[in-house]
Write a protein that holds these residues in place. Structure first.
Motif, PDB file in Angstrom:
ATOM      1  N   TYR A  43       0.870  -1.271  -0.047  1.00 51.65           N
ATOM      2  CA  TYR A  43      -0.029   0.090  -0.006  1.00 51.65           C
ATOM      3  C   TYR A  43       0.917   1.221  -0.028  1.00 51.65           C
ATOM      4  N   ARG A  44       2.057   1.190   0.939  1.00 49.06           N
ATOM      5  CA  ARG A  44       2.938   2.527   0.951  1.00 49.06           C
ATOM      6  C   ARG A  44       3.598   2.647  -0.540  1.00 49.06           C
ATOM      7  N   GLN A  45       3.838   1.682  -1.255  1.00 46.82           N
ATOM      8  CA  GLN A  45       4.512   1.880  -2.548  1.00 46.82           C
ATOM      9  C   GLN A  45       3.358   2.465  -3.668  1.00 46.82           C
ATOM     10  N   ILE A  46       2.312   1.920  -3.517  1.00 48.47           N
ATOM     11  CA  ILE A  46       0.839   2.259  -4.367  1.00 48.47           C
ATOM     12  C   ILE A  46       0.986   3.888  -4.048  1.00 48.47           C
ATOM     13  N   ALA A  47       0.552   3.978  -2.809  1.00 47.54           N
ATOM     14  CA  ALA A  47       0.334   5.490  -2.371  1.00 47.54           C
ATOM     15  C   ALA A  47       1.499   6.696  -2.793  1.00 47.54           C
ATOM     16  N   THR A  48       2.515   6.173  -3.043  1.00 51.28           N
ATOM     17  CA  THR A  48       3.834   6.926  -3.365  1.00 51.28           C
ATOM     18  C   THR A  48       3.586   7.025  -4.999  1.00 51.28           C
ATOM     19  N   GLY A  49       2.827   6.175  -5.678  1.00 55.51           N
ATOM     20  CA  GLY A  49       2.991   6.197  -7.419  1.00 55.51           C
ATOM     21  C   GLY A  49       3.832   5.253  -7.786  1.00 55.51           C
ATOM     22  N   GLN A  50       4.310   4.209  -6.934  1.00 57.09           N
ATOM     23  CA  GLN A  50       5.089   3.013  -7.495  1.00 57.09           C
ATOM     24  C   GLN A  50       4.198   2.024  -7.725  1.00 57.09           C
ATOM     25  N   SER A  51       4.553   0.819  -8.327  1.00 57.46           N
ATOM     26  CA  SER A  51       3.910  -0.140  -8.856  1.00 57.46           C
ATOM     27  C   SER A  51       4.190  -1.401  -7.700  1.00 57.46           C
ATOM     28  N   PRO A  52       3.053  -1.962  -7.478  1.00 56.80           N
ATOM     29  CA  PRO A  52       3.191  -3.078  -6.325  1.00 56.80           C
ATOM     30  C   PRO A  52       4.425  -4.093  -6.714  1.00 56.80           C
ATOM     31  N   PRO A  53       4.831  -4.876  -5.849  1.00 54.53           N
ATOM     32  CA  PRO A  53       5.838  -5.757  -6.088  1.00 54.53           C
ATOM     33  C   PRO A  53       5.232  -6.880  -6.871  1.00 54.53           C
ATOM     34  N   ASP A  61      -6.451   0.919 -11.681  1.00 53.46           N
ATOM     35  CA  ASP A  61      -6.534   1.808 -12.342  1.00 53.46           C
ATOM     36  C   ASP A  61      -6.926   1.901 -13.940  1.00 53.46           C
ATOM     37  N   PRO A  62      -8.352   2.423 -14.150  1.00 56.01           N
ATOM     38  CA  PRO A  62      -8.680   2.280 -15.429  1.00 56.01           C
ATOM     39  C   PRO A  62      -7.997   2.455 -16.777  1.00 56.01           C
ATOM     40  N   TYR A  63      -7.127   3.322 -16.510  1.00 60.97           N
ATOM     41  CA  TYR A  63      -6.263   3.777 -17.757  1.00 60.97           C
ATOM     42  C   TYR A  63      -4.878   2.986 -17.669  1.00 60.97           C
ATOM     43  N   ALA A  64      -4.479   2.291 -16.763  1.00 57.23           N
ATOM     44  CA  ALA A  64      -3.292   1.446 -16.583  1.00 57.23           C
ATOM     45  C   ALA A  64      -3.666   0.147 -16.076  1.00 57.23           C
ATOM     46  N   PRO A  65      -3.730  -0.743 -17.281  1.00 52.41           N
ATOM     47  CA  PRO A  65      -4.284  -2.203 -16.825  1.00 52.41           C
ATOM     48  C   PRO A  65      -3.581  -2.922 -15.576  1.00 52.41           C
ATOM     49  N   SER A  66      -2.319  -2.317 -15.351  1.00 49.92           N
ATOM     50  CA  SER A  66      -1.552  -3.271 -14.534  1.00 49.92           C
ATOM     51  C   SER A  66      -1.570  -2.242 -13.205  1.00 49.92           C
ATOM     52  N   GLY A  67      -1.860  -0.991 -13.225  1.00 53.63           N
ATOM     53  CA  GLY A  67      -1.636  -0.119 -12.201  1.00 53.63           C
ATOM     54  C   GLY A  67      -2.813   0.075 -11.076  1.00 53.63           C
ATOM     55  N   TYR A  68      -2.702   0.710  -9.993  1.00 52.10           N
ATOM     56  CA  TYR A  68      -3.682   0.602  -8.948  1.00 52.10           C
ATOM     57  C   TYR A  68      -3.900   2.059  -8.292  1.00 52.10           C
ATOM     58  N   ILE A  69      -4.937   2.468  -8.018  1.00 54.68           N
ATOM     59  CA  ILE A  69      -5.063   3.767  -7.370  1.00 54.68           C
ATOM     60  C   ILE A  69      -5.162   3.649  -5.788  1.00 54.68           C
ATOM     61  N   PRO A  70      -4.675   4.358  -4.964  1.00 53.79           N
ATOM     62  CA  PRO A  70      -4.611   4.355  -3.450  1.00 53.79           C
ATOM     63  C   PRO A  70      -6.084   4.999  -3.180  1.00 53.79           C
ATOM     64  N   GLY A  71      -6.686   4.272  -2.100  1.00 58.26           N
ATOM     65  CA  GLY A  71      -7.957   4.757  -1.352  1.00 58.26           C
ATOM     66  C   GLY A  71      -7.663   5.426   0.028  1.00 58.26           C
ATOM     67  N   ASP A  72      -8.491   6.144   0.343  1.00 52.02           N
ATOM     68  CA  ASP A  72      -8.109   6.826   1.730  1.00 52.02           C
ATOM     69  C   ASP A  72      -8.411   5.836   2.856  1.00 52.02           C
ATOM     70  N   PRO A  73      -7.507   5.173   3.642  1.00 47.01           N
ATOM     71  CA  PRO A  73      -7.724   4.347   4.763  1.00 47.01           C
ATOM     72  C   PRO A  73      -8.933   4.716   5.520  1.00 47.01           C
TER      73      PRO A  73
END
Length: 260
Positions: free
Chosen positions: A18-28, A45-57
């Motif tokens: 989660y930390r990596q995704i929240a800082t704009g990185q890709s998950p391991p 991420d609908p615009y990046a098939p392998s990407g993710y958007i962080p949500g507010d905890p």
């Protein structure tokens, strides 16, 4: 139902992902992000098939809390039905010809006293006892405990009736104990008739001496079979009707026997 409530807790790897995704990185590579998705901590991420958007905890916490409160309300509602379901036994039991398995052997005096204390503490209607033996000095602490138990039962509205041997009237310690019980509202009678040691509570529980296993004089039985307890109650009523009210007993009129 929110699937996140059935998910295992987050791992250290989940926190790092989660930390990596929240800082704009890709998950391991290869890390399972299903728990993060279930908790809505991340979205695809609908615009990046392998990407993710962080949500507010904080939103995830609010969602999870709301779901758990809903579950708790459902559990409380179901638990509240238990007393009503138990009351239905009042309609079921009278139609049965037997009360089911209904006795337990208690091997020691300590076990008998412990079970008696447990059942009498929960008594809600009546407590009946026959103490047929001649009185003997007892530990004052045990006597105080007996007075306290009796007083607590009477304060709950329990009817307390006890039958003692006639000789208890001349035994100072037992007489003082009985007077304390009567002052609190108990009914006490005395009898010279031989009889069984017996305690009956709420017409549902009876405690009797052991007449099954030979050589175990300090043991007894806890009976909770409907027929057996009803029979024991009828025996108590016979002794009660033939006993003398404690307040009607006067002092002994004859002197003790001489040596001659």
């Amino acid at each position: 139902m929110d699937r996140s409530r059935g998910e295992p807790p987050l791992t250290d790897d989940d926190f790092e992902t989660y930390r990596q995704i929240a800082t704009g990185q890709s998950p391991p590579d290869g890390h399972d992000v299903s728990r993060l998705l279930a908790l809505r901590l991340i979205d695809r991420d609908p615009y990046a098939p392998s990407g993710y958007i962080p949500g507010d905890p904080r939103m995830a916490v609010q969602s999870l809390t709301g779901g758990l409160l809903g579950d708790l309300e459902a559990i409380v509602a179901r638990v509240s039905q238990i007393p009503a379901l138990e009351r239905l036994a009042e309609h079921f039991d009278p139609q049965r010809l037997y009360g089911g398995p209904g006795s337990e052997y208690l091997a020691t005096t300590a076990q008998m006293n412990a079970r008696l204390g447990e059942i009498s503490a929960a008594a809600h209607s009546d407590f009946c006892a026959v103490q047929p033996g001649e009185p003997a000095d007892r530990d004052p602490a045990i006597l105080r405990l007996g007075v306290e138990r009796t007083r607590a039962a009477l304060q709950r509205g329990v009817q307390v009736r006890s039958i003692y041997h006639r000789s208890a009237h001349e035994h100072d310690q037992t007489r003082d104990y009985i007077h304390a019980m009567i002052a609190d509202g108990a009914e006490v009678r005395a009898s010279t008739l031989p009889g069984p040691r017996l305690v009956i509570i709420d017409r549902q529980h009876a405690f009797v001496d052991n007449h099954v296993i030979k050589g175990e004089g300090n043991s007894g039985w806890h009976l909770f079979d409907r027929a057996a307890v009803a029979w024991a109650r009828s025996i108590f009523e016979i002794f009660w009707d033939h006993a003398t009210r404690w307040q009607d007993i006067g002092p002994a009129t004859c002197d003790p026997l001489s040596e001659r």
